[in-house]
Design an enzyme around this catalytic site. Structure first.
Site, PDB file in Angstrom:
ATOM      1  N   GLU A 114      -2.744 -10.549  11.242  1.00 13.58           N
ATOM      2  CA  GLU A 114      -2.110 -11.212  10.109  1.00 13.58           C
ATOM      3  C   GLU A 114      -0.924 -10.434   9.578  1.00 13.58           C
ATOM      4  OE1 GLU A 114      -5.450 -13.984   8.036  1.00 13.58           O
ATOM      5  OE2 GLU A 114      -4.840 -12.148   7.089  1.00 13.58           O
ATOM      6  N   CYS A 149       4.453  -7.390   4.861  1.00 15.28           N
ATOM      7  CA  CYS A 149       3.417  -6.413   5.209  1.00 15.28           C
ATOM      8  C   CYS A 149       3.054  -6.628   6.686  1.00 15.28           C
ATOM      9  CB  CYS A 149       2.214  -6.651   4.296  1.00 15.28           C
ATOM     10  SG  CYS A 149       0.848  -5.545   4.626  1.00 15.28           S
ATOM     11  N   CYS A 161      -9.162  -1.919  13.296  1.00 14.50           N
ATOM     12  CA  CYS A 161      -8.875  -0.550  12.874  1.00 14.50           C
ATOM     13  C   CYS A 161     -10.116   0.297  13.091  1.00 14.50           C
ATOM     14  CB  CYS A 161      -8.471  -0.508  11.398  1.00 14.50           C
ATOM     15  SG  CYS A 161      -8.021   1.155  10.850  1.00 14.50           S
ATOM     16  N   CYS A 168     -12.704   2.506   6.599  1.00 15.24           N
ATOM     17  CA  CYS A 168     -12.746   2.803   5.155  1.00 15.24           C
ATOM     18  C   CYS A 168     -13.685   1.787   4.497  1.00 15.24           C
ATOM     19  CB  CYS A 168     -11.341   2.715   4.553  1.00 15.24           C
ATOM     20  SG  CYS A 168     -10.173   3.833   5.345  1.00 15.24           S
ATOM     21  N   CYS A 187     -12.457  -1.605   2.758  1.00 12.85           N
ATOM     22  CA  CYS A 187     -11.429  -2.380   3.442  1.00 12.85           C
ATOM     23  C   CYS A 187     -12.046  -3.356   4.450  1.00 12.85           C
ATOM     24  CB  CYS A 187     -10.475  -1.430   4.153  1.00 12.85           C
ATOM     25  SG  CYS A 187      -9.333  -2.276   5.238  1.00 12.85           S
ATOM     26  N   CYS A 223      -4.284  -6.546  -1.070  1.00 10.56           N
ATOM     27  CA  CYS A 223      -4.652  -5.296  -0.430  1.00 10.56           C
ATOM     28  C   CYS A 223      -6.168  -5.174  -0.272  1.00 10.56           C
ATOM     29  CB  CYS A 223      -4.133  -4.159  -1.291  1.00 10.56           C
ATOM     30  SG  CYS A 223      -4.309  -2.589  -0.512  1.00 10.56           S
TER      31      CYS A 223
HETATM   32  S1  SF4 Z   1      -7.667   0.961   4.748  1.00  4.62           S
HETATM   33 FE1  SF4 Z   1      -8.427  -0.449   6.338  1.00  4.62          FE
HETATM   34  S2  SF4 Z   1      -6.697  -0.739   7.756  1.00  4.62           S
HETATM   35 FE2  SF4 Z   1      -6.239   1.084   6.507  1.00  4.62          FE
HETATM   36  S3  SF4 Z   1      -7.032   2.816   7.708  1.00  4.62           S
HETATM   37 FE3  SF4 Z   1      -8.714   2.210   6.306  1.00  4.62          FE
HETATM   38  S4  SF4 Z   1      -9.935   0.738   7.526  1.00  4.62           S
HETATM   39 FE4  SF4 Z   1      -7.944   0.937   8.560  1.00  4.62          FE
END
Ligand code: SF4
Length: 368
Positions: free
Chosen positions: A100, A113, A120, A124, A127, A349
């Site tokens: 996206e 963005c 990923c 985190c 996220c 975000c």
């Molecule tokens: S915030 Fe999300 S996209 Fe960014 S490094 Fe952490 S897991 Fe990956």
């Protein structure tokens, strides 16, 4: 760095840097260099994806390009527009993977963005992209293809164009360093997309080796996803990123070559009841008070109920956000509260997350 991205028969022109395109035209096709200049202009500045529409190219050159080359723009699967004007495009890459990109209205222009990876690996905890796991890195052609698609979409709607870029979508940009650097280099090249490096921000959890190379390149200033004022809390919120100890990360950023009037940006997502108290603000001042920096505060956006996910955290209270900001400012730390855009379409975000399913089905992604 490899420049050619060839299918058995055709060269992917979006994945060639300027010098790579010149080599393709002069060595591969045995044509004069000005033909490469013309082609570059059509591909990147005019955003034309059909060789037949490149009117100042000779008929033979267009026919050769149709046989030997391709311009594989990401295809738009879904478009969602927020009440605040934010536009989220769900894109399908040539191999069927989906990512996206988000277009955010900023007064007279848009900020786009960009994603740099499919999924990923950093996981985190706040996220949505982190939940997806890592699939693969995106190529330069796929990264910059998002800009071509974004600009074309805005032009079609009669809206202003993209002026600023943030590498803040799906993925950790510094884990895809080669393609990130090729993208940044290509962005600024004359007669191309022509977005100056000061208009491109690379958001990262902070990988010292990558930061050193990015700094030496002079191609962009980083925004660091800090999100916690202590090593202990960072380990809980960002367990993989926190494998780099906080003091090591900050020492690395102190050495980052920034210009006299620039500062390193620290992003801090406020999670209700987790890292948003005045005690946390005090710890943050202790950490950043003597550093040339600015802090962006972002209120956590729980995923929308219809995304089917249970939110791991809650949004902070507005009063706590304001008190946190006021405390940092009282200690002379330049601080901004980042307005959350596109919340109703899960484009804000931390909300971006691709849902499994066939092309055309609704889905979303997230970022640093
Ligand atoms: S915030 Fe999300 S996209 Fe960014 S490094 Fe952490 S897991 Fe990956």
């Amino acid at each position: 760095m490899t420049d050619a991205a060839e299918t058995p028969s055709k060269v992917d022109l979006l994945n060639l840097t300027r010098s790579g395109l010149e080599a393709f035209v002069t060595d591969g096709l045995r044509l004069p260099r000005f033909r490469a200049d013309q082609l570059w202009h059509w591909v990147w500045q005019r955003g034309v994806r059909d060789f037949a529409a490149m009117t100042n190219l000779s008929r033979e050159f267009k026919a050769t390009l149709a046989r030997r080359a391709m311009l594989p723009w990401p295809e738009v699967d879904v478009v969602r527009t927020s009440r605040d004007g934010t536009i989220k495009l769900l894109l399908r890459l040539a191999d069927g993977e989906r990512i996206e990109t988000v277009l955010i209205p900023m007064g007279e222009h848009y900020t786009q963005c960009l994603s740099t990876q499919v999924g990923c690996a950093m996981a985190c905890t706040f996220c949505s992209t982190g939940e997806l796991g890592f699939t693969r890195n995106m190529s330069m052609g796929e990264i910059l293809g998002q800009v071509l698609v974004g600009r074309a979409h805005l032009a079609e709607k009669g809206l202003p164009t993209v002026r600023n870029l943030v590498f803040m979508g799906m993925g950790e940009p510094l884990m895809n360093l080669t393609e990130l650097l090729r993208s940044l280099e290509t962005l600024g090249s004359a007669e191309g997309i022509s977005i100056a490096s000061r208009r491109a921000t690379v958001s990262s959890v902070g990988i010292p080796q990558g930061l050193k190379i990015l700094g030496d390149s002079g191609l962009a200033v980083p925004a660091i996803s800090l999100h916690a004022p202590t090593q202990e809390l960072r380990e809980k919120l960002m367990p993989k990123a926190a494998r780099v100890p906080l003091d090591e990360l900050l020492a690395c950023l102190d050495r980052y070559p920034i210009k006299p009037r620039e500062r390193v940006t620290y992003e801090y997502i406020l999670l209700g009841g987790v890292n948003d108290s005045i005690a946390h603000a005090k710890q943050l001042v202790k950490l950043l008070g003597q550093r040339r920096c600015k802090v962006n505060l972002i209120g956590y956006n729980p995923p929308p109920a219809d995304a089917g996910a249970t939110a791991p955290y809650r949004a902070p209270e507005q009063d706590d956000v304001l008190a946190f900001e006021a405390y940092l400012r009282s200690k002379r730390i330049t601080t901004f509260i980042r307005r959350s855009m596109g919340q109703d379409i899960a484009a804000a975000c931390g909300q971006l997350k691709l849902l499994a399913g066939p092309p055309g089905q609704e889905g979303v992604t997230a970022g640093n």
